[in-house]
Design an enzyme around this catalytic site. Structure first.
Site, PDB file in Angstrom:
ATOM      1  N   SER A  39       0.821  -1.215   0.000  1.00 16.43           N
ATOM      2  CA  SER A  39       0.000   0.000   0.000  1.00 16.43           C
ATOM      3  C   SER A  39       0.854   1.263   0.000  1.00 16.43           C
ATOM      4  O   SER A  39       0.502   2.263  -0.602  1.00 16.43           O
ATOM      5  CB  SER A  39      -0.919   0.027   1.225  1.00 16.43           C
ATOM      6  OG  SER A  39      -1.826  -1.040   1.181  1.00 16.43           O
ATOM      7  N   GLU A  60       2.431  -0.138  15.247  1.00 16.30           N
ATOM      8  CA  GLU A  60       2.848   1.218  14.869  1.00 16.30           C
ATOM      9  C   GLU A  60       3.607   1.919  15.987  1.00 16.30           C
ATOM     10  O   GLU A  60       4.555   2.667  15.732  1.00 16.30           O
ATOM     11  CB  GLU A  60       1.624   2.037  14.456  1.00 16.30           C
ATOM     12  CG  GLU A  60       0.926   1.535  13.184  1.00 16.30           C
ATOM     13  CD  GLU A  60       0.003   0.345  13.422  1.00 16.30           C
ATOM     14  OE1 GLU A  60      -0.242  -0.015  14.597  1.00 16.30           O
ATOM     15  OE2 GLU A  60      -0.487  -0.227  12.426  1.00 16.30           O
TER      16      GLU A  60
HETATM   17  C1  LIG Z   1      -3.867  -0.185  13.578  1.00 17.66           C
HETATM   18  C2  LIG Z   1      -3.954  -0.725  12.201  1.00 17.66           C
HETATM   19  N1  LIG Z   1      -2.820  -0.882  11.485  1.00 17.66           N
HETATM   20  C3  LIG Z   1      -2.886  -1.335  10.221  1.00 17.66           C
HETATM   21  C4  LIG Z   1      -4.079  -1.656   9.650  1.00 17.66           C
HETATM   22  C5  LIG Z   1      -4.159  -2.132   8.199  1.00 17.66           C
HETATM   23  N2  LIG Z   1      -4.534  -3.546   8.173  1.00 17.66           N
HETATM   24  C6  LIG Z   1      -5.801  -3.941   7.942  1.00 17.66           C
HETATM   25  S1  LIG Z   1      -5.990  -5.591   7.997  1.00 17.66           S
HETATM   26  C7  LIG Z   1      -4.342  -5.838   8.293  1.00 17.66           C
HETATM   27  C8  LIG Z   1      -3.804  -7.218   8.446  1.00 17.66           C
HETATM   28  C9  LIG Z   1      -4.499  -7.948   9.538  1.00 17.66           C
HETATM   29  O1  LIG Z   1      -4.016  -9.244   9.660  1.00 17.66           O
HETATM   30  P1  LIG Z   1      -4.909 -10.335  10.393  1.00 17.66           P
HETATM   31  O2  LIG Z   1      -5.319  -9.789  11.722  1.00 17.66           O
HETATM   32  O3  LIG Z   1      -4.167 -11.603  10.396  1.00 17.66           O
HETATM   33  O4  LIG Z   1      -6.213 -10.408   9.512  1.00 17.66           O
HETATM   34  P2  LIG Z   1      -6.404 -11.291   8.154  1.00 17.66           P
HETATM   35  O5  LIG Z   1      -5.477 -10.741   7.139  1.00 17.66           O
HETATM   36  O6  LIG Z   1      -6.073 -12.688   8.519  1.00 17.66           O
HETATM   37  O7  LIG Z   1      -7.826 -11.099   7.796  1.00 17.66           O
HETATM   38  C10 LIG Z   1      -3.681  -4.601   8.345  1.00 17.66           C
HETATM   39  C11 LIG Z   1      -2.240  -4.432   8.573  1.00 17.66           C
HETATM   40  C12 LIG Z   1      -5.232  -1.471  10.425  1.00 17.66           C
HETATM   41  N3  LIG Z   1      -6.462  -1.721   9.936  1.00 17.66           N
HETATM   42  N4  LIG Z   1      -5.142  -1.024  11.697  1.00 17.66           N
END
Ligand SMILES: Cc1ncc(C[n+]2csc(CCOP(=O)(O)OP(=O)(O)O)c2C)c(N)n1
Ligand SMILES: [Mg+2]
Lengths: 317, 280
Positions: A39, A60
């Site tokens: 991204s 973060e």
């Molecule tokens: C605080 C925060 N940082 C980054 C993001 C961006 N983000 C959305 S989903 C995700 C990955 C989440 O991984 P996981 O919890 O394993 O969910 P899955 O991909 O398995 O659905 C990220 C980094 C966010 N939504 N919130």
């Protein structure tokens, strides 16, 4: 100024290319990312400089403080995540360990504003410019297109001190010069005029460019200035322009509270009170939708700039 | 409900997910498909709830929080299919003016949603707070929260993980969608979680593990966890899931975490999922 559209590109890709170039120029440039490498377009840097790229996971707060720790020994760390998580999520970490401690950390923030689109209000931060500009020692930069974001990123890497660099997700017209040197704190004159000054930043700069011929048709000769550096604000350029035009419109993809307009209003109230209108989001959260729909719905589009200009010019008379 | 009935609901929910994400060409199908069975078992079998009379305070009923708000299509489909709001409203997902925002919010007043999520790492703390409120209110019902595994990388998770056992929050059942994938790749490559079970156990949780796409196993483990409540410790269920479950080309990869299928891919996906309750 030549307003020819060279291509349609996202500003985050400008950051990605700028970071790569900065990394090639200076081996001290390092980068952190919190699970958003694609991204933020940091993949090319990670590939070329794997030992200087740090994947932090979705953490973060840890990322910001690790960057501050790394800056101590002369490294130039960039942190990468969405603007919402780059600012609000880690405000105290930035305040204490980056701004107050005056560490050379570059906070790169993508997907700012409503043009993030369908993800909705949780991700569409409209308060980040305010949060960051309130911090002493912090420089706040909001470039307007791909080329400018790339050039700003290179300039930011060369500058010594904390910087907040804000950019976005959608592809937008790329019209500034390819290798134009980015000078932090120097407003960019895009068109000279006499009747009104439009100060814009980020994606709203192009929206203001599009307003120019419409205004001309109405007999309004507008001056357009790109305030790519919100802080430190180019006060001299602001007063010089407004001294001539005597009325002002500001345009930004941010809350009215704490944004570019608020910075300009402060300068004018203290030095040169005059009629002013603000094109900005006014104390509401965003929502899901396409970027174009949202710019219209939140009155951040070219017609809204035209209306604001008409209104402010009338107030002047 | 029988296992077969629950599986048929899950099949329809998976169709809804594909159609919603395809319809607006954005959103997160991978995690949604993988976590469908868990939340179906919760809402259609385990939880004591009153969908026809949604109450924000959740008093006198079980409560569920979705911490990993990006898997909203799954959540919305299950809420609608359970009767919280009209199924046809699923067609508005992520469109301007919708109550079905990209990530769940309360701003538009969608029944079934009690707090915004989307910024990761906050849901466990919210659930702990809600569970403590139930204790103060003398309410014997249970608080459930679903989290992502990548989400476990957030430091705040561990603040809540330390608090809940230390303070005896034993009316709380947390579930991790343990698909071992996140945006940038396999969780082991991004930032290894290490031995997640041992970590939670060391913090004082009672940990259960289950195959998170096996309806029969899910129903049993949720019953067991329910029996274990009010015994001094919070519980964690590590639900081993497959991201993209039910659609062959979305499985075994993190690529469909946040990518919408095109027309052809959506048709292919739907051909693999039986329409059991009627499409919206
Ligand atoms: C605080 C925060 N940082 C980054 C993001 C961006 N983000 C959305 S989903 C995700 C990955 C989440 O991984 P996981 O919890 O394993 O969910 P899955 O991909 O398995 O659905 C990220 C980094 C966010 N939504 N919130
Ligand atoms: Mg995961």
């Amino acid at each position: 100024m030549d307003f020819t559209i060279q291509n349609q590109k996202d500003t985050r890709s400008g950051f990605g290319e700028g970071l790569l170039e900065a990394g090639r120029r200076n081996p001290k440039v390092v980068a952190f990312c919190a699970d958003l490498t694609g991204s933020l377009k940091m993949g090319d840097f990670a590939k070329e400089f794997p030992s200087r790229f740090f994947q932090t996971g979705i953490a973060e707060a840890n990322m910001v403080n690790m960057a501050a720790g790394m800056a101590l020994s002369g490294f130039v760390p960039f942190t990468g995540t969405f603007a919402a998580f780059a600012t609000g999520r880690v405000y105290d970490q930035i305040r204490q360990s980056v701004a107050y401690s005056n560490k050379n950390v570059k906070i790169a923030a993508s997907h700012a504003g409503v043009t993030l689109g369908e993800d909705g209000a949780t991700h569409q931060i409209l308060e980040d410019i305010g949060l960051m500009k309130m911090l002493p020692n912090m420089t706040v930069i909001v470039p307007c297109d791909f080329n400018q974001t790339k050039n700003a990123t290179i300039a930011v890497a060369e500058y010594d001190g904390p910087v907040y660099l804000r950019f976005g997700r959608p592809k937008v017209p790329n019209f500034t010069q390819v290798d134009e040197k980015f000078i932090i704190g120097k407003a960019q004159m895009l068109q000279e005029g006499t009747d009104v000054t439009i100060f814009a930043c980020g994606h709203l700069v192009w929206k203001a460019v599009q307003a120019l011929p419409i205004l001309k048709e109405m007999g309004i000769n507008a001056e357009l200035i790109n305030i790519h550096t919100i802080k430190p604000l180019d006060v001299e350029a602001v007063l010089k322009s407004v001294g001539k035009t005597r009325c002002v419109v500001t345009a930004e993809e941010h809350q009215r509270n704490g944004g570019l307009g608020d910075s300009i209003a402060q300068v004018l109230a203290l030095n040169m009170p005059c009629p002013m209108e603000m094109v900005a989001v006014n104390d509401v959260f965003g929502q899901s939708g396409t970027p174009d729909e949202l710019l219209k719905a939140y009155h951040l589009d070219t017609p809204d700039i035209v209306e604001a200009v008409k209104k402010v010019v009338a107030r002047k008379q | 409900m029988t296992i077969n009935e629950l599986e048929r609901i899950a099949s329809q929910v998976r169709r809804d997910i594909i159609r919603m994400v395809h319809g607006c060409q954005s959103g997160h199908p991978g995690g949604s498909l993988g976590a469908t069975d868990i939340v179906t078992a919760l809402y259609f079998d385990q939880m004591q709830i009153d969908p026809a009379h949604f109450r924000m305070d959740g008093n006198g009923e079980d409560m569920f929080f979705l911490s990993n708000g990006h898997i909203s299509p799954m959540f919305y489909s299950i809420l609608a299919r359970r009767g919280y709001f009209p199924v046809k409203e699923l067609a508005t997902f992520r469109r301007l003016g919708t109550r079905l925002q990209g990530h769940p919010t309360t701003a538009e007043g969608l029944p079934g949603v009690r707090i915004a999520s989307g910024s990761l790492g906050q849901g466990l703390s919210v659930a702990v707070g809600a569970a403590q409120a139930k204790k103060l209110n003398g309410d014997q019902h249970i608080v459930y929260v679903l989290m992502g595994d990548g989400e476990q990388e957030e430091g705040q998770i561990w603040e809540a993980a330390m608090y809940a056992p230390a303070k005896g929050v034993d009316n709380l059942i947390a579930i991790i969608d343990y698909n071992k994938k996140q945006i940038d790749g396999p969780t082991d490559d991004v930032l290894s979680l290490g031995d997640l079970r041992a970590k939670y156990e060391a913090f004082g949780w009672y940990v259960l593990e289950v195959s998170g796409n096996d309806m029969h196993a899910l129903v049993n483990i949720l019953k067991l966890a329910h029996e274990n409540t009010h015994q001094g410790r919070p519980q964690l269920i590590l639900a081993h899931t497959e991201m993209g479950m039910g659609v062959d080309f979305m499985m075994g990869t993190h690529k469909w975490h946040g990518t919408a299928p095109n027309d052809e891919q959506a048709a292919n996906a739907l051909s693999q999922l039986e329409e059991t309750l009627g499409d919206y």
